[in-house]
Design a protein around this motif. Structure first.
Motif, short mmCIF file in Angstrom:
data_model
loop_
_atom_site.label_atom_id
_atom_site.label_comp_id
_atom_site.label_asym_id
_atom_site.label_seq_id
_atom_site.Cartn_x
_atom_site.Cartn_y
_atom_site.Cartn_z
N LEU A 214 5.08 -9.23 11.23
CA LEU A 214 5.58 -9.89 10.02
C LEU A 214 4.88 -9.34 8.77
CD1 LEU A 214 5.82 -13.57 11.27
CD2 LEU A 214 7.72 -12.24 10.31
N ALA A 215 3.60 -9.02 8.91
CA ALA A 215 2.86 -8.45 7.77
C ALA A 215 3.32 -7.03 7.47
CB ALA A 215 1.37 -8.48 8.07
N ALA A 216 3.61 -6.26 8.54
CA ALA A 216 4.01 -4.87 8.36
C ALA A 216 5.49 -4.72 7.98
CB ALA A 216 3.73 -4.08 9.64
N TYR A 217 6.31 -5.68 8.42
CA TYR A 217 7.76 -5.64 8.16
C TYR A 217 8.20 -6.97 7.55
CZ TYR A 217 7.94 -1.52 11.22
OH TYR A 217 7.75 -0.27 11.79
N PRO A 218 8.06 -7.11 6.24
CA PRO A 218 8.46 -8.37 5.60
C PRO A 218 9.94 -8.70 5.78
CG PRO A 218 7.13 -7.02 4.11
CD PRO A 218 7.48 -6.15 5.28
N ASP A 219 10.76 -7.68 6.10
CA ASP A 219 12.19 -7.92 6.29
C ASP A 219 12.55 -8.21 7.75
OD1 ASP A 219 11.72 -5.38 7.33
OD2 ASP A 219 13.67 -4.59 6.68
#
Length: 323
Positions: A214-219
């Protein structure tokens, strides 16, 4: 004693030595207990394997077999191998086994075969196809593709990244699910593949990997968890991050906890297997092998997608916690 009497006596001794004390089955290995059958699942106390055990016990006992079930406390080849060795010492007529590693269990399982025990793979399988007389499992690659299609239907034309959480490398079933999912996902250009991560079949690892992604891929728009423990851990990770429902979680299997999460909106879809039928079919194939009949080498059982909208109409696919 005459020479003729001595020769006849020697022949009689040799014949008795060759007869053994139990029903000898198969082409090799000594005597086995022809009316005993053992199930060695992948791990104890997991609803998928409990449901499989229920199907196994019902079918084997109805056919007049004495049954035993021995499972490792973790999905770990180092724990399962000693169980196989212990079962080998008692030489049952057949062993149904879910190998926890597709290569590490090859030697121990071959020892069963060499002893005259009929080996049937249930759920998972070895790379070496010469050991078992039959393999019974879900069509796992097709199940992964079904998960991707279900996710695409849930998100519609929205765009975002998608994570796959697998359990352990070398687990034949979950690797096939991940492969089927990835292949189908490529047909939906609005969904970007964020890669695959392994959880060692530990829910806490699944939760932490969801948090990191979630931190690395906000989408992040979707997570596909390839088995029960990984799915339950992923649900925890999304809940802790406040992303329940905002990120679509597609789980595999339908444990009581996962069914509860589906009903409550924690999980958006489940790909349910039919473990009781896997256990029952495994018994049928084992009996055929013991009786010297032809056995179908590979059998794949059905899977079904469950959503909140249709789950109650498909409740026969919910897994059990006890038989």
């Amino acid at each position: 004693m005459s020479m003729r009497t001595a020769v006849l006596g020697a022949v009689a001794v040799l014949l008795l030595a060759g007869c053994g004390g139990g029903g000898q089955i198969g082409d090799s290995g000594g005597d086995v207990d022809a009316k005993k059958m053992v199930l060695i699942p992948g791990v104890t106390a997991e609803p998928f394997y409990i449901s499989m055990e229920c199907g196994f016990r019902e079918a084997a006992q109805a056919a007049g077999y004495q049954v035993d079930v021995q499972a490792p406390s973790k999905f770990d080849s180092n724990q399962q191998i000693p169980i196989v060795s212990g079962v080998l010492a008692n030489k049952p007529g057949a062993v149904l086994i879910s190998p926890t590693d597709d290569t590490a269990l090859a030697g121990p399982m071959k020892s069963l075969k060499d002893a005259g025990v009929k080996v049937v793979e249930v759920d998972t399988a070895l790379v070496d196809t010469s050991v078992a007389v039959s393999s019974v499992s879900s069509d796992n690659e097709q199940g992964g593709a079904l998960a991707a299609r279900t996710l695409a239907e849930l998100v519609g034309d929205k765009t975002g990244s998608v994570l796959v959480l697998n359990t352990k490398a070398g687990t034949s079933t979950t690797d096939a699910r991940a492969k089927g999912f990835e292949t189908e996902l490529a047909k939906h250009p609005n969904l970007k593949y964020a890669g695959q991560q392994y959880t060692d079949n530990e829910p806490d690892q699944a939760a932490s990997k969801v948090t990191a992604t979630l931190a690395a891929y906000p989408d992040l728009i979707g997570v596909f968890a390839t088995n029960l423990n990984t799915g339950e851990g992923a649900a925890t990770g999304l809940r802790n991050a406040g992303k329940t429902g905002a990120v679509n979680l597609i789980g595999f299997d339908a444990s009581p906890k996962q069914v509860e999460d589906l009903r409550g909106g924690v999980v958006q879809a489940l790909i349910a297997q039919d473990p009781a039928t896997i256990g029952k079919t495994g018994v049928e194939h084992a009996i055929a092998a013991i009786e010297g009949k032809e056995v179908q080498r590979t059998t794949e059982t059905d899977l079904v997608a469950l959503t909140k909208a249709d789950m109650d109409s498909k409740s026969e696919y919910f897994y059990k916690q006890e038989c």
